[in-house]
Design an enzyme around this catalytic site. Structure first.
Site, mmCIF file in Angstrom:
data_model
loop_
_atom_site.group_PDB
_atom_site.id
_atom_site.type_symbol
_atom_site.label_atom_id
_atom_site.label_comp_id
_atom_site.label_asym_id
_atom_site.label_seq_id
_atom_site.Cartn_x
_atom_site.Cartn_y
_atom_site.Cartn_z
ATOM 1 N N LYS A 1 48.657 71.975 86.449
ATOM 2 C CA LYS A 1 48.729 72.774 87.674
ATOM 3 C C LYS A 1 47.478 72.520 88.499
ATOM 4 C CE LYS A 1 49.685 77.543 89.231
ATOM 5 N NZ LYS A 1 49.960 78.936 88.828
ATOM 6 N N SER B 1 54.178 81.110 90.884
ATOM 7 C CA SER B 1 53.471 80.097 91.634
ATOM 8 C C SER B 1 53.430 78.739 90.949
ATOM 9 C CB SER B 1 52.028 80.553 91.897
ATOM 10 O OG SER B 1 51.299 80.623 90.687
ATOM 11 N N SER C 1 53.658 84.135 87.198
ATOM 12 C CA SER C 1 53.728 82.769 87.729
ATOM 13 C C SER C 1 54.057 81.668 86.735
ATOM 14 C CB SER C 1 52.428 82.405 88.437
ATOM 15 O OG SER C 1 52.452 82.929 89.735
HETATM 16 N N1 GLN Z 1 54.132 86.534 92.470
HETATM 17 C C1 GLN Z 1 52.888 87.133 92.091
HETATM 18 C C2 GLN Z 1 51.927 87.102 93.249
HETATM 19 O O1 GLN Z 1 52.284 86.602 94.254
HETATM 20 C C3 GLN Z 1 52.332 86.490 90.871
HETATM 21 C C4 GLN Z 1 51.533 85.266 91.130
HETATM 22 C C5 GLN Z 1 50.912 84.705 89.909
HETATM 23 O O2 GLN Z 1 51.230 85.082 88.771
HETATM 24 N N2 GLN Z 1 49.974 83.809 90.113
HETATM 25 O O3 GLN Z 1 50.831 87.563 93.187
#
Ligand code: GLN
Length: 489
Positions: free
Chosen positions: A76, A153, A177
């Site tokens: 990532k 994400s 995410s």
């Molecule tokens: N969807 C969540 C957010 O936008 C989680 C994001 C994540 O786990 N990095 O914060």
């Protein structure tokens, strides 16, 4: 070759049936073929990959192969990689080349993996569809013509693994995410116990919630990946001295043959609206576990439906503080202004996308002196209550299962409001607030042919058990997630 699991590929490398170079070339070809359509990589590193593969082949020849030797993975693009651009999918870091290696990516080097490239994601990992990426959204390889989200994400990681553009990948999970995108793409994704995998060198979003973890096609591959990533790190003050996860890739059953396991179902989630498919598949898998001898018990996490509100106060608060460092002074984008203050303003206005700016505004607002007590402290209290309720629940059951999402992957052009996006995290954020391990595992295909996932959740440091139960679910669900099957070639 790209349909092989890690376990199978390691076997073939050991028996010298294939070489790491051949395997790596197969993936690089695949990236050549589908990389543009899926947009799953921000940076591809073919030269590094081939050099890694050559080194790996030498180790196999010399009989000193490492645990994941020759496995071509995607990282990532939130993990700093020395000499390789690390963008966090932001314009702010578009040309940032770190001089250091994150602990997690170093551990993968030490495990003998081959780095294929840096996977796309939501900007600074803020989002659910990977649409906030400065580099455009990755696409879900399932029903590719429909342009569905691969989740977020870590959507570049899941798109790459599901499409066969990497054998496995790393992700980070601050509020879902890893689990949500894995569920959207028929993969297994695990948010380990907070403190099991080091955050050092990983671009910070919300430090008390950020959790690096693995994404793979099978539960056992996920376990092998986790074993490579986990471990105490003195460079991360929140890394636990108890951070140990070891496996040979064979997970022992926790059900069957008279074994006793109490599985909890969260009462408060019963009234949350989910798709008919999710409901049916969830019930089917629970029935399977019952017939394997599990005892199903109802548990209560009274404040779990407030987890979203608490998360969307705590995460932006921490993010606003973490992202204050991007000011155009030391590294990253710099837009020259009329004096330092104007330079900050111009740099941050141009460097951050809309969603990141929204979080900065929310974060600074909830931390302001007039809001701190009513918002931030209140959210911190809710967080504590949720963590305590999970503890109580784990007196009544060994592990908990719940859906990973309400429904299947949606089209990338879905027109959702910010609050509608936030609501998609309903099933995942509570585990981050509590710091407990949770894995998403495919539970079957919906009537539209797309995959759905369910989570296995456990007490702190029960990561092994979580994966052991996940393997039973995987075996019952039996979905075919081979890349050539999903993409039809
Ligand atoms: N969807 C969540 C957010 O936008 C989680 C994001 C994540 O786990 N990095 O914060």
């Amino acid at each position: 070759m790209i349909d092989l699991t890690i376990k199978q590929a390691l076997q073939k490398l050991k028996s010298r049936e294939i070489s790491a170079t051949e395997l790596t070339r197969a993936y690089l070809n695949r990236i050549e073929q589908f990389g543009k359509d899926l947009n799953c990589y921000i940076t591809v590193t073919p030269e590094r990959a081939l050099a890694d593969a050559t080194a790996s082949d030498e180790r196999y020849a010399n009989g000193n192969a490492l645990p994941l030797d020759g496995m071509p993975i995607a990282m990532k693009d939130l993990f700093a990689t020395r000499g390789i651009r690390t963008t966090a999918a932001s314009r702010m870091l578009e040309n940032f080349v770190p001089e250091y290696e994150s602990t997690v990516s170093q551990k993968f080097i030490d495990a003998g993996t081959v780095l294929l490239g840096k996977a796309n994601l939501d900007e600074f990992a803020m989002g659910t569809f990977s649409k906030t990426s400065y580099f455009g959204a990755p696409v879900n390889p399932w029903q590719i013509e429909k342009h569905l989200t691969a989740g977020g994400s870590s959507g570049g990681s899941t798109s790459a693994v599901a499409g066969g553009l990497a054998i496995a990948a790393t992700g980070t999970d601050t509020g879902g995410s890893i689990r949500f995108p894995s569920a959207m793409t028929g993969l297994v994704g695990m948010k380990p116990t907070y403190g099991l995998c080091s955050r050092w060198g990983c671009v910070a979003f919300a430090s008390s919630l950020d959790t690096p973890g693995p994404i793979a096609r099978t539960v056992e591959d996920t376990a092998l990946m986790l074993a490579a990533m986990a471990g105490h790190d003195s460079k991360d003050s929140t890394s636990s001295p108890k951070a140990i996860f070891e496996t040979d890739g064979n997970l022992q059953p926790v059900l069957g043959n008279g074994k006793k396991l109490r599985i909890g179902i969260i009462k408060e989630f019963n009234n949350v609206k989910i798709s008919d498919d999710m409901k049916t598949l969830f019930e089917k898998r629970i029935a399977d576990l019952k017939s394997l001898g599990a005892e199903i018990v109802e548990v209560s996490i009274p404040n779990i439906l407030d987890a979203l509100a608490a998360y969307y106060i705590i995460a932006p608060a921490e993010a606003s503080s973490n992202l204050a460092r991007y000011d155009g002074m030391r590294y990253g984008l710099r837009i020259e202004g009329d004096g330092p203050y104007d330079t900050y303003k111009k740099t941050r206005a141009a460097g951050f996308g809309e969603e990141v700016q929204r979080r900065m505004i929310i974060g600074t607002a909830v931390l302001s002196s007039e809001s701190y007590e009513v918002y931030f402290m209140q959210a911190a209290r809710v967080r504590r209550m949720i963590a305590d309720s999970f503890k109580d629940a784990f007196d009544k059951c060994d592990l908990i299962v719940c859906p990973s999402s309400a429904g299947t992957a949606m089209p990338l052009d879905s027109d959702l409001t910010p609050l509608e996006y936030y609501a998609l995290d309903l099933f995942t954020v509570a585990m981050n607030l509590a710091g407990i391990p949770a894995a998403s595992v495919p539970c079957g295909l919906a009537t539209n042919g797309l995959p759905l996932g369910i989570q296995v959740v456990g007490p702190r440091f029960s990561d092994m058990r979580v994966l052991q139960l996940a393997k039973h679910i995987e075996e019952c669900a039996q979905i075919d997630n081979r890349p050539t099957k999903i993409m039809g070639k």
